[in-house]
Scaffold this motif. Sequence first.
Motif, PDB file in Angstrom:
ATOM      1  N   ALA A 282       0.633  -1.266   0.143  1.00  0.00           N
ATOM      2  CA  ALA A 282      -0.412  -0.134   0.195  1.00  0.00           C
ATOM      3  C   ALA A 282       1.025   1.378   0.082  1.00  0.00           C
ATOM      4  N   ASP A 286       1.271   4.103  -2.731  1.00  0.00           N
ATOM      5  CA  ASP A 286       0.451   5.670  -2.794  1.00  0.00           C
ATOM      6  C   ASP A 286       1.911   6.670  -3.106  1.00  0.00           C
ATOM      7  N   ARG A 399      -8.580  -6.124   2.927  1.00  0.00           N
ATOM      8  CA  ARG A 399      -8.397  -4.174   3.581  1.00  0.00           C
ATOM      9  C   ARG A 399      -7.559  -3.801   2.540  1.00  0.00           C
ATOM     10  N   LEU A 403      -8.625  -0.284   0.547  1.00  0.00           N
ATOM     11  CA  LEU A 403      -7.749   1.137   0.056  1.00  0.00           C
ATOM     12  C   LEU A 403      -7.103   1.197  -0.811  1.00  0.00           C
ATOM     13  N   HIS A 404      -7.306   0.148  -1.997  1.00  0.00           N
ATOM     14  CA  HIS A 404      -6.973   1.237  -3.119  1.00  0.00           C
ATOM     15  C   HIS A 404      -7.494  -0.079  -4.305  1.00  0.00           C
TER      16      HIS A 404
END
Length: 442
Positions: A282, A286, A399, A403-404
């Motif tokens: 993650a 980002d 999860r 988030l993505h």
Amino acid sequence: MNDAVNERARETERAPALAVDALLDDPSVRIVVCCGSGGVGKTTTAAALGLRAAERGRRAVVLTIDPARRLAQSMGLTELDNVPRPVPGADRSAGGELFAMMLDMKRTFDEIVEAHSDPARARAILDNPFYQSLSAGFAGTQEYMAMEKLGQLAARGAWDLIVVDTPPSRSALDFLDAPQRLGSFLDGRFIRVLMGPAKAGGRAGRKVMSLGMAGLSLFTGTLGKVLGTALLRDVQTFVAAMDTMFGGFRARADATYRLLQAGGTAFLVVAAPERDALREAAYFVDRLKADRMPLAGLVLNRVGTSAASRLSAERALAAAEVLDAKNLASNGIVDHPAGDDASRSGRRSPEDHSPAAPGGDDASAETGDDASDRLAAALLRVHAERMRQLAREERTRARFTALHPEVPVVEVPALPGDVHDLAGLRAIGERLGGRGDQPTFA
């Protein structure tokens, strides 16, 4: 429990699928960069991508800057060095070829010096003790030289596809940061100050030295006490010899950085279905987005599977407890119903017509069944733990996907053993391409 697991499975399935074969076949894609934390199979993934691209008709080269030699072993090469070597055994029937190399940081630095200076100056630089330390172990030098080598490979135009395997952990993204840091160092104020005495020559130079460089003398004198006079002299000699090359370092680094941002580059984040690995993934996603790097998707490696996923962990544990209770009862540990005097005394009741074991020991006749029950109970508990592990993996991936949700994902099921040859790399490539056994949800 099954409903909850299936719901999580449906959530993970919402992520778009990563079409790896389409990515490898796209002639506009010239560079694929694999990044990820350590121990997730990133080097193997890069090698498998290179092999699959080559066997689908592209002329591919795999560049690793990971100091481990797993890539050479998996490709059947005795060693890799700073020169692309053809990989024997790759299927060339589709017209492609596979090459592999491992970055030699110092040799790449030496090549830059030799290519951008005359022989006398190049020898002075290569023999300088400060340069030898800088080229062999200065922080960020490895990643900077990886960018240099990538730029060289791309400029040659000899390959359809360059697959880059980056170092493990978050230092993988030093691949993006290090060129700017090292370029800033080589082109920075500290270096320019050290270059001052070398540039100041003749009468004008002596006037500058006597007037404007008085502070520099004090500064270098202090440095001499801290670093040592010999080291400071080596640094100043190195700086004087490298004077004409400093601007080129930053220019080439900037050019390669723009190449990584271009449409012909694709970044693949490699992770395992574990909390720490996906947390790092993650972070990579980002960071790549912030730097406007083209992210192709996530390779979720070593995904657990089970052919008996219909049997939940709860049902497996319940069955194991039933077998345990049966064993306890047959061994006389569990109390018999009240009034059963024959059972309590150990005598056989008149109604029991089953034959006795040789020697009159009934318990010995049941030993085989008891052992089978105990083995079955142990296997059921192993299966229950496996189902729990799969559920944890699915929750962790869910999860990340939450988030993505826009990041395409391809899953690679775990293989029973390590990959150490081309056959293993092909098996990974087939799974990356969606043609191998795919994971099933519990």
